[in-house]
Design a protein around this motif. Structure first.
Motif, PDB file in Angstrom:
ATOM      1  N   SER A  99       0.609  -1.264   0.102  1.00 36.14           N
ATOM      2  CA  SER A  99       0.012  -0.140   0.075  1.00 36.14           C
ATOM      3  C   SER A  99       0.704   1.267   0.171  1.00 36.14           C
ATOM      4  O   SER A  99       0.395   2.162  -0.435  1.00 36.14           O
ATOM      5  N   GLU A 100       1.961   1.230   0.754  1.00 38.26           N
ATOM      6  CA  GLU A 100       2.860   2.159   0.903  1.00 38.26           C
ATOM      7  C   GLU A 100       3.598   2.860  -0.540  1.00 38.26           C
ATOM      8  O   GLU A 100       3.724   4.031  -0.920  1.00 38.26           O
ATOM      9  N   PHE A 101       4.311   1.606  -1.102  1.00 39.43           N
ATOM     10  CA  PHE A 101       5.188   1.771  -2.148  1.00 39.43           C
ATOM     11  C   PHE A 101       4.728   1.368  -3.339  1.00 39.43           C
ATOM     12  O   PHE A 101       5.368   1.887  -4.562  1.00 39.43           O
ATOM     13  N   VAL A 102       4.073   0.299  -3.479  1.00 41.77           N
ATOM     14  CA  VAL A 102       3.839  -0.435  -4.702  1.00 41.77           C
ATOM     15  C   VAL A 102       2.259   0.210  -5.337  1.00 41.77           C
ATOM     16  O   VAL A 102       2.560   0.365  -6.684  1.00 41.77           O
ATOM     17  N   GLU A 103       1.418   0.334  -4.808  1.00 46.52           N
ATOM     18  CA  GLU A 103       0.243   0.537  -5.563  1.00 46.52           C
ATOM     19  C   GLU A 103       0.321   2.020  -6.271  1.00 46.52           C
ATOM     20  O   GLU A 103      -0.296   2.237  -7.418  1.00 46.52           O
ATOM     21  N   PRO A 104       1.069   3.054  -5.702  1.00 49.65           N
ATOM     22  CA  PRO A 104       1.043   4.075  -6.466  1.00 49.65           C
ATOM     23  C   PRO A 104       1.825   4.232  -7.675  1.00 49.65           C
ATOM     24  O   PRO A 104       1.269   4.897  -8.793  1.00 49.65           O
ATOM     25  N   LEU A 105       2.801   3.083  -7.699  1.00 49.08           N
ATOM     26  CA  LEU A 105       3.487   2.911  -9.308  1.00 49.08           C
ATOM     27  C   LEU A 105       2.559   2.142  -9.995  1.00 49.08           C
ATOM     28  O   LEU A 105       2.435   2.661 -11.076  1.00 49.08           O
ATOM     29  N   VAL A 106       1.787   1.182  -9.484  1.00 49.42           N
ATOM     30  CA  VAL A 106       0.782   0.426 -10.299  1.00 49.42           C
ATOM     31  C   VAL A 106      -0.217   1.291 -10.818  1.00 49.42           C
ATOM     32  O   VAL A 106      -0.495   1.331 -11.991  1.00 49.42           O
ATOM     33  N   PHE A 107      -0.664   2.392  -9.997  1.00 49.71           N
ATOM     34  CA  PHE A 107      -1.812   3.224 -10.329  1.00 49.71           C
ATOM     35  C   PHE A 107      -1.206   4.077 -11.597  1.00 49.71           C
ATOM     36  O   PHE A 107      -1.850   4.215 -12.658  1.00 49.71           O
ATOM     37  N   PHE A 108       0.132   4.644 -11.556  1.00 47.41           N
ATOM     38  CA  PHE A 108       0.574   5.459 -12.804  1.00 47.41           C
ATOM     39  C   PHE A 108       0.906   4.576 -13.847  1.00 47.41           C
ATOM     40  O   PHE A 108       0.391   4.806 -14.809  1.00 47.41           O
ATOM     41  N   CYS A 109       1.421   3.274 -13.790  1.00 49.93           N
ATOM     42  CA  CYS A 109       1.650   2.617 -15.097  1.00 49.93           C
ATOM     43  C   CYS A 109       0.608   2.014 -15.608  1.00 49.93           C
ATOM     44  O   CYS A 109       0.488   1.982 -16.954  1.00 49.93           O
ATOM     45  N   LEU A 110      -0.546   1.683 -14.846  1.00 47.94           N
ATOM     46  CA  LEU A 110      -1.826   1.135 -15.452  1.00 47.94           C
ATOM     47  C   LEU A 110      -2.659   2.289 -16.262  1.00 47.94           C
ATOM     48  O   LEU A 110      -3.231   1.761 -17.316  1.00 47.94           O
ATOM     49  N   GLN A 112      -0.864   4.368 -18.309  1.00 48.06           N
ATOM     50  CA  GLN A 112       0.043   4.824 -19.219  1.00 48.06           C
ATOM     51  C   GLN A 112      -0.351   4.264 -20.870  1.00 48.06           C
ATOM     52  O   GLN A 112      -0.352   5.045 -21.781  1.00 48.06           O
ATOM     53  N   PRO A 113      -0.769   3.142 -21.025  1.00 44.57           N
ATOM     54  CA  PRO A 113      -1.296   2.408 -22.331  1.00 44.57           C
ATOM     55  C   PRO A 113      -2.172   3.414 -22.872  1.00 44.57           C
ATOM     56  O   PRO A 113      -2.229   3.834 -24.073  1.00 44.57           O
ATOM     57  N   ALA A 114      -3.307   3.826 -22.035  1.00 46.70           N
ATOM     58  CA  ALA A 114      -4.099   4.501 -22.907  1.00 46.70           C
ATOM     59  C   ALA A 114      -3.912   5.886 -23.225  1.00 46.70           C
ATOM     60  O   ALA A 114      -4.052   6.578 -24.060  1.00 46.70           O
ATOM     61  N   SER A 115      -3.131   6.442 -22.228  1.00 43.57           N
ATOM     62  CA  SER A 115      -2.918   8.033 -22.161  1.00 43.57           C
ATOM     63  C   SER A 115      -1.832   8.003 -23.300  1.00 43.57           C
ATOM     64  O   SER A 115      -1.614   9.080 -24.007  1.00 43.57           O
ATOM     65  N   THR A 116      -0.693   6.912 -23.393  1.00 44.63           N
ATOM     66  CA  THR A 116       0.273   7.089 -24.412  1.00 44.63           C
ATOM     67  C   THR A 116      -0.412   6.922 -25.665  1.00 44.63           C
ATOM     68  O   THR A 116       0.264   7.585 -26.882  1.00 44.63           O
ATOM     69  N   ARG A 117      -1.339   6.173 -25.844  1.00 45.23           N
ATOM     70  CA  ARG A 117      -1.947   6.040 -27.215  1.00 45.23           C
ATOM     71  C   ARG A 117      -2.660   7.222 -27.880  1.00 45.23           C
ATOM     72  O   ARG A 117      -2.243   7.579 -28.956  1.00 45.23           O
ATOM     73  N   ASP A 118      -3.265   7.911 -26.796  1.00 42.60           N
ATOM     74  CA  ASP A 118      -3.861   9.145 -27.270  1.00 42.60           C
ATOM     75  C   ASP A 118      -3.009  10.335 -27.361  1.00 42.60           C
ATOM     76  O   ASP A 118      -2.871  11.137 -28.481  1.00 42.60           O
ATOM     77  N   ARG A 119      -1.712  10.214 -26.648  1.00 47.49           N
ATOM     78  CA  ARG A 119      -0.825  11.273 -26.734  1.00 47.49           C
ATOM     79  C   ARG A 119       0.120  11.098 -27.988  1.00 47.49           C
ATOM     80  O   ARG A 119       0.260  11.943 -28.764  1.00 47.49           O
ATOM     81  N   LEU A 120       0.301   9.988 -28.447  1.00 46.49           N
ATOM     82  CA  LEU A 120       1.086   9.713 -29.514  1.00 46.49           C
ATOM     83  C   LEU A 120       0.169  10.145 -30.913  1.00 46.49           C
ATOM     84  O   LEU A 120       0.815  10.588 -31.671  1.00 46.49           O
ATOM     85  N   ILE A 121      -0.970   9.828 -30.774  1.00 47.10           N
ATOM     86  CA  ILE A 121      -1.625  10.137 -32.106  1.00 47.10           C
ATOM     87  C   ILE A 121      -2.058  11.864 -32.252  1.00 47.10           C
ATOM     88  O   ILE A 121      -1.764  12.118 -33.246  1.00 47.10           O
ATOM     89  N   THR A 203      -5.789  -6.966 -17.710  1.00 43.61           N
ATOM     90  CA  THR A 203      -5.761  -6.113 -16.732  1.00 43.61           C
ATOM     91  C   THR A 203      -7.199  -5.935 -16.132  1.00 43.61           C
ATOM     92  O   THR A 203      -7.449  -5.012 -15.191  1.00 43.61           O
ATOM     93  N   GLY A 204      -8.252  -6.686 -16.454  1.00 44.21           N
ATOM     94  CA  GLY A 204      -9.658  -6.419 -15.884  1.00 44.21           C
ATOM     95  C   GLY A 204     -10.049  -5.178 -16.315  1.00 44.21           C
ATOM     96  O   GLY A 204     -10.825  -4.709 -15.481  1.00 44.21           O
ATOM     97  N   ASP A 205      -9.436  -4.415 -17.326  1.00 39.81           N
ATOM     98  CA  ASP A 205      -9.879  -3.165 -17.859  1.00 39.81           C
ATOM     99  C   ASP A 205      -9.882  -2.218 -16.427  1.00 39.81           C
ATOM    100  O   ASP A 205     -10.530  -1.097 -16.353  1.00 39.81           O
ATOM    101  N   TRP A 206      -8.694  -2.332 -16.009  1.00 41.19           N
ATOM    102  CA  TRP A 206      -8.463  -1.718 -14.627  1.00 41.19           C
ATOM    103  C   TRP A 206      -8.633  -0.032 -14.987  1.00 41.19           C
ATOM    104  O   TRP A 206      -8.960   0.716 -13.985  1.00 41.19           O
ATOM    105  N   ARG A 207      -7.826   0.648 -15.836  1.00 39.88           N
ATOM    106  CA  ARG A 207      -7.779   1.777 -15.955  1.00 39.88           C
ATOM    107  C   ARG A 207      -9.156   2.521 -16.234  1.00 39.88           C
ATOM    108  O   ARG A 207      -9.391   3.523 -15.642  1.00 39.88           O
ATOM    109  N   ASN A 208      -9.859   1.857 -16.953  1.00 40.76           N
ATOM    110  CA  ASN A 208     -11.311   2.527 -17.003  1.00 40.76           C
ATOM    111  C   ASN A 208     -12.163   2.462 -15.964  1.00 40.76           C
ATOM    112  O   ASN A 208     -12.615   3.234 -15.682  1.00 40.76           O
ATOM    113  N   ARG A 209     -12.038   1.099 -15.339  1.00 41.36           N
ATOM    114  CA  ARG A 209     -12.588   1.251 -13.940  1.00 41.36           C
ATOM    115  C   ARG A 209     -12.104   2.092 -13.052  1.00 41.36           C
ATOM    116  O   ARG A 209     -13.228   2.804 -12.319  1.00 41.36           O
TER     117      ARG A 209
END
Length: 290
Positions: A99-110, A112-121, A203-209
């Protein structure tokens, strides 16, 4: 209270020990994915394009590389933390460290695929648009979002230029404008693999959820234990002295059922996210070739 003081000391000691293990894991890595170079940004800054086009592209490409390098950095850290978690035998300790160290990184990384797709286009569209203004006589400086920006200006909107096309609109615009650009097809092929169905399923569509509802937990827990389901109605029909239920596609039925969404396993989600990062790196490289 004494008990609270003891818990604080325990927590501080746990986190300090965990962080030391994390640094050891990073130091012992056999191979590290290098950060993306900024050489192309410096090259673009040396160009002379109309309407400050060189500055537009250099600035935005710089931010695109910043984002991909930030993803790289956090992915490396996340992978190290996953290994650290296995060293703690007490579940409560793993929970606290996660909870202290890992989940903030996971939140950021998950995200990125959606935001990077839109940013690249968005960036790739700027590249071909600025390029066509330089190369094509009579090319008009128009983008699909212009009409919406103008409408917001008329409405005296506080942020009139903060207009973002839907993904399908933005990608359609890029296809239209990049038809004569030889490197565009390879770029688009990579971009379309980002935040695609196979990744969302993994990823269970985690970013969208996470953006629009309640996302799954990691490792433990269940969300939405009772879910609302909409389906076709079922009608009772007499058949050969018995009864059958047949689907009636003209009517809707609503039911509430037990069975929510289980927690995601960090190792599985990390592997899926790392694959997306590799695709994103190829796509940024394809942007250089535009």
């Amino acid at each position: 209270s004494d008990d609270r003081d003891v818990q604080i000391v325990r927590y501080r000691s746990l986190l300090s020990d965990a962080f030391q293990k994390h640094w050891l894991e990073l130091d012992q890595e056999a191979s590290v994915v290098p950060f993306f170079s900024y050489d192309s940004v410096r090259e673009v800054m040396s160009w002379s394009l109309p309407l400050l086009g060189d500055q537009v592209l250099a600035s935005n490409f710089n931010e695109l590389i910043n984002a991909i390098n930030a993803w790289n950095h956090r992915l490396r850290s996340w992978a190290a933390w996953n290994r650290v978690l296995t060293s703690f035998s007490v579940e409560k300790d793993r929970w606290d460290v996660r909870s202290e160290f890992v989940e903030p990184l996971v939140f950021f990384c998950l995200h990125q695929p959606a935001s990077t797709r839109d940013r690249l286009i968005r960036f790739a569209t700027q590249v071909v648009h600025v390029g066509d203004m330089r190369l094509i006589a009579g090319y008009r400086d128009e983008l699909r979002e212009d009409a919406r920006v103008f409408k917001r200006l008329q409405q005296i909107h506080k942020f009139p230029h903060a207009v973002f096309l839907r993904r399908d609109e933005a990608e359609a615009q890029f296809r239209e404008k990049s038809g004569e650009w030889r490197a565009a097809a390879a770029l688009l092929a990579d971009v379309l693999q980002l935040d695609a169905k196979d990744y969302r399923d993994a990823t269970g569509d985690w970013r969208n959820r996470a953006a629009h509802g309640i996302p799954q937990h990691f490792e433990f827990g269940e969300v939405e234990r009772v879910t609302r389901e909409v389906a076709f109605a079922r009608t009772k029909v007499d058949v050969d002295g018995g009864v059958e239920f047949k689907e009636d596609r003209t009517r809707k039925s609503v039911s509430y059922v037990f069975g929510g969404y289980d927690a995601l396993k960090l190792d599985d989600v990390l592997k899926a996210n790392q694959s997306q990062f590799e695709v994103a790196m190829r796509a940024v490289g394809a942007c250089e070739k535009l």
